[in-house]
Every structure is written in C-alpha cells, then in structure tokens.
Design a protein around this motif. Structure first.
Motif, mmCIF file in Angstrom:
data_model
loop_
_atom_site.group_PDB
_atom_site.id
_atom_site.type_symbol
_atom_site.label_atom_id
_atom_site.label_comp_id
_atom_site.label_asym_id
_atom_site.label_seq_id
_atom_site.Cartn_x
_atom_site.Cartn_y
_atom_site.Cartn_z
ATOM 1 N N GLY A 20 18.810 44.353 -39.947
ATOM 2 C CA GLY A 20 19.568 45.522 -39.504
ATOM 3 C C GLY A 20 18.662 46.725 -39.394
ATOM 4 O O GLY A 20 17.461 46.586 -39.181
ATOM 5 N N SER A 21 19.232 47.897 -39.539
ATOM 6 C CA SER A 21 18.482 49.131 -39.332
ATOM 7 C C SER A 21 18.368 49.949 -40.612
ATOM 8 O O SER A 21 19.276 49.952 -41.444
ATOM 9 N N GLU A 22 17.232 50.640 -40.747
ATOM 10 C CA GLU A 22 17.023 51.575 -41.845
ATOM 11 C C GLU A 22 16.491 52.872 -41.258
ATOM 12 O O GLU A 22 15.538 52.858 -40.483
ATOM 13 N N THR A 23 17.084 53.995 -41.642
ATOM 14 C CA THR A 23 16.730 55.294 -41.089
ATOM 15 C C THR A 23 16.011 56.143 -42.119
ATOM 16 O O THR A 23 16.402 56.191 -43.282
ATOM 17 N N TYR A 24 14.958 56.832 -41.665
ATOM 18 C CA TYR A 24 14.152 57.678 -42.549
ATOM 19 C C TYR A 24 13.981 59.049 -41.898
ATOM 20 O O TYR A 24 13.693 59.151 -40.704
ATOM 21 N N GLY A 26 12.019 62.746 -41.815
ATOM 22 C CA GLY A 26 10.826 63.482 -42.196
ATOM 23 C C GLY A 26 11.013 64.966 -41.984
ATOM 24 O O GLY A 26 12.140 65.463 -41.834
ATOM 25 N N ASN A 27 9.917 65.719 -41.929
ATOM 26 C CA ASN A 27 9.986 67.162 -41.717
ATOM 27 C C ASN A 27 10.394 67.512 -40.304
ATOM 28 O O ASN A 27 11.062 68.513 -40.069
ATOM 29 N N SER A 28 9.999 66.692 -39.341
ATOM 30 C CA SER A 28 10.205 67.036 -37.943
ATOM 31 C C SER A 28 10.846 65.923 -37.112
ATOM 32 O O SER A 28 11.036 66.089 -35.910
ATOM 33 N N SER A 29 11.165 64.819 -37.745
ATOM 34 C CA SER A 29 11.702 63.690 -36.985
ATOM 35 C C SER A 29 12.575 62.800 -37.862
ATOM 36 O O SER A 29 12.544 62.867 -39.091
ATOM 37 N N VAL A 30 13.330 61.961 -37.184
ATOM 38 C CA VAL A 30 14.096 60.896 -37.841
ATOM 39 C C VAL A 30 13.747 59.602 -37.120
ATOM 40 O O VAL A 30 13.841 59.538 -35.879
ATOM 41 N N ILE A 31 13.320 58.588 -37.860
ATOM 42 C CA ILE A 31 13.013 57.309 -37.237
ATOM 43 C C ILE A 31 13.926 56.231 -37.815
ATOM 44 O O ILE A 31 14.322 56.312 -38.982
ATOM 45 N N THR A 32 14.255 55.272 -36.978
ATOM 46 C CA THR A 32 15.049 54.131 -37.427
ATOM 47 C C THR A 32 14.259 52.868 -37.166
ATOM 48 O O THR A 32 13.854 52.591 -36.031
ATOM 49 N N LEU A 33 14.012 52.117 -38.235
ATOM 50 C CA LEU A 33 13.302 50.847 -38.125
ATOM 51 C C LEU A 33 14.300 49.708 -38.067
ATOM 52 O O LEU A 33 15.358 49.739 -38.718
ATOM 53 N N GLY A 34 13.964 48.689 -37.313
ATOM 54 C CA GLY A 34 14.769 47.475 -37.265
ATOM 55 C C GLY A 34 14.127 46.401 -38.109
ATOM 56 O O GLY A 34 12.924 46.130 -37.974
ATOM 57 N N LYS A 35 14.898 45.783 -38.992
ATOM 58 C CA LYS A 35 14.419 44.658 -39.798
ATOM 59 C C LYS A 35 15.059 43.399 -39.230
ATOM 60 O O LYS A 35 16.284 43.292 -39.164
ATOM 61 N N TYR A 36 14.242 42.462 -38.809
ATOM 62 C CA TYR A 36 14.802 41.267 -38.174
ATOM 63 C C TYR A 36 14.094 40.012 -38.655
ATOM 64 O O TYR A 36 13.125 40.084 -39.405
ATOM 65 N N LYS A 78 17.811 65.277 -29.592
ATOM 66 C CA LYS A 78 18.241 64.145 -28.785
ATOM 67 C C LYS A 78 17.661 62.849 -29.341
ATOM 68 O O LYS A 78 16.513 62.796 -29.777
ATOM 69 N N LEU A 79 18.462 61.802 -29.301
ATOM 70 C CA LEU A 79 18.046 60.503 -29.821
ATOM 71 C C LEU A 79 17.485 59.636 -28.704
ATOM 72 O O LEU A 79 18.091 59.505 -27.648
ATOM 73 N N ARG A 80 16.316 59.046 -28.958
ATOM 74 C CA ARG A 80 15.751 58.079 -28.012
ATOM 75 C C ARG A 80 15.837 56.705 -28.640
ATOM 76 O O ARG A 80 15.229 56.430 -29.675
ATOM 77 N N GLU A 81 16.651 55.836 -28.026
ATOM 78 C CA GLU A 81 16.821 54.478 -28.535
ATOM 79 C C GLU A 81 16.021 53.518 -27.666
ATOM 80 O O GLU A 81 15.903 53.707 -26.457
ATOM 81 N N PHE A 82 15.498 52.481 -28.285
ATOM 82 C CA PHE A 82 14.701 51.486 -27.588
ATOM 83 C C PHE A 82 15.496 50.192 -27.490
ATOM 84 O O PHE A 82 16.081 49.729 -28.478
ATOM 85 N N ILE A 83 15.542 49.611 -26.313
ATOM 86 C CA ILE A 83 16.450 48.503 -26.028
ATOM 87 C C ILE A 83 16.101 47.245 -26.822
ATOM 88 O O ILE A 83 14.974 47.070 -27.292
ATOM 89 N N GLY A 84 17.092 46.363 -26.925
ATOM 90 C CA GLY A 84 16.898 45.080 -27.615
ATOM 91 C C GLY A 84 16.576 45.263 -29.082
ATOM 92 O O GLY A 84 17.221 46.046 -29.785
ATOM 93 N N GLU A 85 15.587 44.521 -29.551
ATOM 94 C CA GLU A 85 15.161 44.628 -30.945
ATOM 95 C C GLU A 85 14.394 45.921 -31.211
ATOM 96 O O GLU A 85 14.103 46.258 -32.351
ATOM 97 N N GLY A 86 14.051 46.653 -30.146
ATOM 98 C CA GLY A 86 13.245 47.851 -30.291
ATOM 99 C C GLY A 86 11.788 47.539 -29.978
ATOM 100 O O GLY A 86 11.454 46.473 -29.458
ATOM 101 N N ILE A 87 10.903 48.478 -30.278
ATOM 102 C CA ILE A 87 9.468 48.280 -30.054
ATOM 103 C C ILE A 87 8.903 47.486 -31.228
ATOM 104 O O ILE A 87 8.943 47.930 -32.377
#
Length: 247
Positions: free
Chosen positions: A231-235, A237-247, A119-128
């Motif tokens: 924008g967004s960049e997704t990475y 790993g072994n146990s997770s996927v994270i998406t960073l926001g570049k702003y 399941k994907l957990r998204e963080f609102i707005g620009e993110g954390i």
C-alpha cells in the motif's frame, strides 16, 4: 542531513548461525544491527548472517506535493509553476548493485516535474519504481533528494549522469558488492553507515554545482523481518509531501 526520516539502519535484521546459538544460546535473541553491536568481540566473528525477508518486496514513488514551506524556503510565488526533479538510490545487503533513479539512458525532459505549490502530482500504476521487487537481505535503505531545476536541461543531463557515475564508483557500492566475500561484522556495518552518509554528501555537492536549489531529502530504512503491508505510506518534510508505494 535528511529532513524526512523513517526507520534506522540499526534495525536492519541479522540472525545468529545455528552452531553459534548452540554454543551461546543467548545469541538467538539478537536480531538487529544495534543488538549485535553490543555483543563482545570474542563471540562476534562469523556468528551472524543477514536475515532475508519471507516475501519479495519493492518500493516506488506514488505521488509528490510541494507545500507552502517551499515558498518560504526558496522565495517562490505561491501560484507559480515550479520545475522539480528528484534523485533516488536504494539498496539492501544482498550484494546486488544499488538501484538508481533516473539511472542510465534517461530523457532529461521526462524527469523534470512541473508542479505548483499545493498541487499533487500522482504517478500512474505502481508509481515510479525505486527498488525492484525481490526478496530482501538485511533491509531496504532508500534515499530521495528533491531539487528545483534551473531549466537548463543540457546541464541537468550531465549532472544526473555525473550523479549516476558517483553512485557506481562510491565506497558504498564497493562495500555492498563485496558483502558476499567479507561477511557480516561490526566493522562492516560501521563502514556501510559511514559510506552511506558520504555518498549523500557527494551527490548533494554534484547537484549544487548545477546551481539548482535543494528542496527536501528523505531517508528510509525497512528491516527485512519487519511486517510488510503493501500500500502507500506518506511522509511530510519542510517543503514537500511524498507518498511511497510498498508492493
């Protein structure tokens, strides 16, 4: 050791001073830590300075997902809900303090993320927000450690406070604060690299003391002269996927 990596501190950006370029024209073509390290010591002292980005830049965490590797790593049931949390610290070479998440004055319950595998957990707005937007000196370095919580929020609160304290009192923090006075040299770069690795180990040890399980570790470097596409960049790993926001 980071399981997810992006870039390298060796690509952080430098530039030769005008006076040194006039005396040694070839220095104009040297623009990274790695290239600077190959210059002879006779030329190196006071020859370079950290390069600054043309625009303000910031980083945030936009989303997080646990993958099936999480089950294999921790032996969890696929359909179960897991409580995870992350610790993040980021810095550049401007001399400003290390940016931390969650930092000080946080609500422990607010940093725990209930999440099912897949399941994907998204963080609102620009993110954390992980690195406040500003002009960057040298480059941005960011590290994110993801852990599964044992649900004892009182213990977790103390551990997070200890982690924040460890960052503030770290050799890395002292080196970054002193950059304006010490200037740029090959020795400084080596010290920063070593201190950065040591801090990651210290934080891991503090978090392990809480009895929580390590999930993933992201390490990213973004040079100040690199093209900055918001924008967004997704990475993954072994146990997770994270998406960073570049702003």
């Amino acid at each position: 050791m980071a399981l997810i990596k992006a870039g390298s501190i060796d690509h952080f950006t430098v530039r030769a001073s005008a006076s040194k370029v006039k005396a040694f024209p070839f220095l104009e073509n040297i623009s990274t830590f790695a290239e600077m390290g190959e210059v002879t010591r006779k030329i190196l002292p006071d020859s370079f300075e950290y390069a600054q980005s043309a625009e303000a830049r910031g980083l945030s965490l936009k989303s997080l997902k646990l993958t099936e590797g999480f089950n294999g790593f921790l032996g969890n049931v696929f359909s179960s809900k897991n409580n995870v949390y992350f610790i993040a610290w980021a810095w550049d070479l401007s001399g400003q303090p290390i940016s931390q998440y969650p930092g000080d004055n946080f609500d422990v319950k607010s940093v725990i993320i209930p999440l099912k595998v897949g399941k994907l957990r998204e963080f609102i707005g620009e993110g954390i927000n992980l690195f406040p937007k500003r002009k960057i000196t040298g480059g941005i370095a960011i590290r994110i450690q993801l852990w599964e919580s044992d649900e004892d929020t009182r213990k977790l609160g103390k551990v997070m406070a200890d982690t924040s304290d460890a960052i503030k009192k770290s050799t890395l923090s002292s080196l970054i604060s002193a950059i304006a006075l010490t200037g740029l040299s090959g020795a400084t770069i080596t010290l920063i690299k070593d201190a950065s690795l040591e801090l990651a180990k210290v934080i891991g040890t503090v978090l392990e003391s809480n009895g929580d399980d390590y999930v993933d570790f992201f390490e990213g470097y973004y040079p100040s002269d690199g093209k900055w596409e918001t924008g967004s960049e997704t990475y993954k790993g072994n146990s997770s996927v994270i998406t960073l926001g570049k702003y």
